[in-house]
Motif scaffolding. Structure first.
Motif, PDB file in Angstrom:
ATOM      1  N   GLY A   1      35.995  40.173  -9.037  1.00 30.38           N
ATOM      2  CA  GLY A   1      36.046  41.042 -10.207  1.00 30.38           C
ATOM      3  C   GLY A   1      36.376  40.273 -11.477  1.00 30.38           C
ATOM      4  O   GLY A   1      36.870  39.143 -11.442  1.00 30.38           O
ATOM      5  N   LEU A   2      36.078  40.912 -12.597  1.00 27.25           N
ATOM      6  CA  LEU A   2      36.360  40.330 -13.906  1.00 27.25           C
ATOM      7  C   LEU A   2      37.727  40.803 -14.374  1.00 27.25           C
ATOM      8  O   LEU A   2      37.987  42.005 -14.449  1.00 27.25           O
ATOM      9  N   THR A   3      38.601  39.862 -14.653  1.00 26.63           N
ATOM     10  CA  THR A   3      39.987  40.221 -14.957  1.00 26.63           C
ATOM     11  C   THR A   3      40.264  40.386 -16.440  1.00 26.63           C
ATOM     12  O   THR A   3      41.307  40.910 -16.822  1.00 26.63           O
ATOM     13  N   THR A   4      39.335  39.943 -17.300  1.00 27.42           N
ATOM     14  CA  THR A   4      39.565  40.056 -18.739  1.00 27.42           C
ATOM     15  C   THR A   4      38.315  40.600 -19.426  1.00 27.42           C
ATOM     16  O   THR A   4      37.194  40.460 -18.927  1.00 27.42           O
ATOM     17  N   ASP A   5      38.525  41.215 -20.573  1.00 19.93           N
ATOM     18  CA  ASP A   5      37.387  41.704 -21.347  1.00 19.93           C
ATOM     19  C   ASP A   5      36.563  40.545 -21.871  1.00 19.93           C
ATOM     20  O   ASP A   5      35.346  40.659 -22.027  1.00 19.93           O
ATOM     21  N   SER A   6      37.227  39.411 -22.127  1.00 27.21           N
ATOM     22  CA  SER A   6      36.514  38.226 -22.599  1.00 27.21           C
ATOM     23  C   SER A   6      35.496  37.773 -21.570  1.00 27.21           C
ATOM     24  O   SER A   6      34.356  37.418 -21.908  1.00 27.21           O
ATOM     25  N   ALA A   7      35.870  37.775 -20.291  1.00 23.06           N
ATOM     26  CA  ALA A   7      34.938  37.375 -19.235  1.00 23.06           C
ATOM     27  C   ALA A   7      33.775  38.362 -19.136  1.00 23.06           C
ATOM     28  O   ALA A   7      32.635  37.971 -18.897  1.00 23.06           O
ATOM     29  N   ARG A   8      34.039  39.661 -19.327  1.00 20.72           N
ATOM     30  CA  ARG A   8      32.971  40.664 -19.276  1.00 20.72           C
ATOM     31  C   ARG A   8      31.960  40.426 -20.382  1.00 20.72           C
ATOM     32  O   ARG A   8      30.782  40.762 -20.242  1.00 20.72           O
ATOM     33  N   ARG A   9      32.405  39.852 -21.473  1.00 26.07           N
ATOM     34  CA  ARG A   9      31.532  39.645 -22.628  1.00 26.07           C
ATOM     35  C   ARG A   9      31.082  38.194 -22.780  1.00 26.07           C
ATOM     36  O   ARG A   9      30.626  37.798 -23.854  1.00 26.07           O
ATOM     37  N   THR A  10      31.203  37.416 -21.713  1.00 25.60           N
ATOM     38  CA  THR A  10      30.756  36.022 -21.740  1.00 25.60           C
ATOM     39  C   THR A  10      29.545  35.867 -20.823  1.00 25.60           C
ATOM     40  O   THR A  10      29.627  36.160 -19.631  1.00 25.60           O
ATOM     41  N   LEU A  11      28.448  35.429 -21.401  1.00 24.58           N
ATOM     42  CA  LEU A  11      27.205  35.236 -20.662  1.00 24.58           C
ATOM     43  C   LEU A  11      27.006  33.745 -20.417  1.00 24.58           C
ATOM     44  O   LEU A  11      26.984  32.947 -21.349  1.00 24.58           O
ATOM     45  N   ILE A  12      26.865  33.376 -19.155  1.00 23.78           N
ATOM     46  CA  ILE A  12      26.721  31.974 -18.761  1.00 23.78           C
ATOM     47  C   ILE A  12      25.274  31.757 -18.319  1.00 23.78           C
ATOM     48  O   ILE A  12      24.836  32.340 -17.322  1.00 23.78           O
ATOM     49  N   VAL A  13      24.538  30.943 -19.055  1.00 26.63           N
ATOM     50  CA  VAL A  13      23.089  30.848 -18.833  1.00 26.63           C
ATOM     51  C   VAL A  13      22.569  29.441 -19.117  1.00 26.63           C
ATOM     52  O   VAL A  13      23.288  28.578 -19.615  1.00 26.63           O
ATOM     53  N   PHE A  14      21.266  29.255 -18.802  1.00 24.83           N
ATOM     54  CA  PHE A  14      20.545  28.071 -19.238  1.00 24.83           C
ATOM     55  C   PHE A  14      20.259  28.205 -20.743  1.00 24.83           C
ATOM     56  O   PHE A  14      20.572  29.220 -21.361  1.00 24.83           O
ATOM     57  N   GLY A  15      19.585  27.203 -21.311  1.00 27.84           N
ATOM     58  CA  GLY A  15      19.222  27.247 -22.728  1.00 27.84           C
ATOM     59  C   GLY A  15      18.146  28.284 -22.995  1.00 27.84           C
ATOM     60  O   GLY A  15      17.646  28.966 -22.095  1.00 27.84           O
ATOM     61  N   ARG A  16      17.744  28.378 -24.254  1.00 22.36           N
ATOM     62  CA  ARG A  16      16.808  29.424 -24.672  1.00 22.36           C
ATOM     63  C   ARG A  16      15.419  29.263 -24.078  1.00 22.36           C
ATOM     64  O   ARG A  16      14.612  30.198 -24.115  1.00 22.36           O
ATOM     65  N   ALA A  17      15.096  28.107 -23.514  1.00 19.08           N
ATOM     66  CA  ALA A  17      13.785  27.913 -22.896  1.00 19.08           C
ATOM     67  C   ALA A  17      13.678  28.593 -21.537  1.00 19.08           C
ATOM     68  O   ALA A  17      12.598  28.657 -20.956  1.00 19.08           O
ATOM     69  N   CYS A  18      14.790  29.145 -21.037  1.00 21.47           N
ATOM     70  CA  CYS A  18      14.815  29.790 -19.718  1.00 21.47           C
ATOM     71  C   CYS A  18      14.247  31.208 -19.803  1.00 21.47           C
ATOM     72  O   CYS A  18      14.613  31.988 -20.689  1.00 21.47           O
TER      73      CYS A  18
END
Length: 306
Positions: free
Chosen positions: A193-210
């Motif tokens: 689970g996500l324990t903080t609102d910051s984690a809920r609003r953090t998107l972890i992804v490749f660069g924009r070419a993905c």
């Protein structure tokens, strides 16, 4: 009269020399200068000295009777004639490379094949395909180049890859796309689970070419997780590892999230139907020659569900 005789002599020389400078080395130089915009960078790419590049360009311009490049303070820019020749050079050099591979195949020396793939596809979908291909074609020298969709599109168009697995619809006059399978995209979160609102609003992804990144940002907006911040990583395992550690969320194919070791660390949340389906297609240049190696690879792709 003297000037006219000199002009006619020059024209006669050009006529007699016509085609002499238009060899493969000259075409490689034109393409390198057009691609890099610089004599020095072209020389570095061709592993030669700058004077050779300059001499080749000048010889071609004299041979053709036109300026191929504008000499600017910031480098070299192709003229309209230069762009035309660079385009033909690209096509000729690709055909020569394909011819060499075809001759090698005909002589029983195997062949070479360079295929690009999104990292998620390479991790989950390609192993059985590659196993089938290698079993039936052990002499073919196969290279797999991972990368995001937009980069792979550019590499195929440039002729540096024979084909590539990319995500999403592809519409380009110089490319042929073949739909291979559909991926179900999911929102991946830490299993704990996500324990903080910051984690809920953090998107972890490749660069924009993905190809998946656009879907991921749309998913964040539709879920009301705005404003959100983006963390970019260049490796699939780095993205999944950070999500598993509770740093944020990502969007990935369900087939990736539910494989070992991630199935114990991640939870897959369904996305709305419009966002969930992403076709994976195999692309190649429309004008490329279908070598025996490429036909064999496509047969391995079609040999049962990936």
């Amino acid at each position: 009269m003297g000037a006219m005789r000199r002009h006619r002599a020059a024209e006669a020389w050009r006529w007699q020399a016509g085609g002499v400078a238009m060899d493969l080395a000259g075409l490689r130089v034109v393409k390198a200068v057009a691609d890099t915009g610089s004599v020095s960078r072209a020389a570095e790419a061709l592993n030669c000295v700058q004077s050779n590049v300059t001499a080749r360009v000048k010889r071609l311009e004299e041979d053709l009777g036109v300026d191929l490049f504008l000499r600017l303070s910031r480098g070299m820019e192709p003229t309209p004639a230069g762009r035309v020749l660079a385009g033909y050079a690209d096509r000729v050099l690709r055909l020569v490379a394909q011819a060499r591979d075809a001759v090698a195949e005909a002589a029983g020396h195997g062949g070479r094949l360079a295929v690009g793939s999104m990292e998620s596809t390479a991790a989950v979908r390609l192993p059985p395909i590659l196993a089938r291909f290698h079993r039936d074609n052990p002499d073919v020298e196969l290279t797999i180049a991972p990368g995001p969709t937009e980069t792979l599109l550019a590499e195929v168009l440039a002729g540096r890859l024979d084909g590539a697995f990319v995500g999403g619809a592809v519409e380009h006059p110089d490319l042929t796309a073949r739909r291979i399978f559909d991926e179900e995209l999911v929102l991946a979160e830490p299993a704990a689970g996500l324990t903080t609102d910051s984690a809920r609003r953090t998107l972890i992804v490749f660069g924009r070419a993905c190809a998946y990144r656009g879907r991921a940002e749309m998913a964040m907006r539709e879920a009301g997780r705005v404003p959100y911040r983006v963390m970019e990583f260049g490796a699939l395992d780095a993205i999944l590892g950070c999500v598993g550690a509770g740093m944020g969320v990502t969007v990935m194919p369900r087939s990736v999230v539910e494989r070992d070791p991630w199935r114990e660390l991640l939870a897959a949340r369904p996305l709305p139907g419009a966002l969930a389906r992403m076709p994976t297609q195999f692309i190649r240049r429309t004008d490329s020659i279908e070598t025996g190696s490429l036909r064999a690879f496509l047969a391995a792709v079609s040999d049962g569900p990936p």
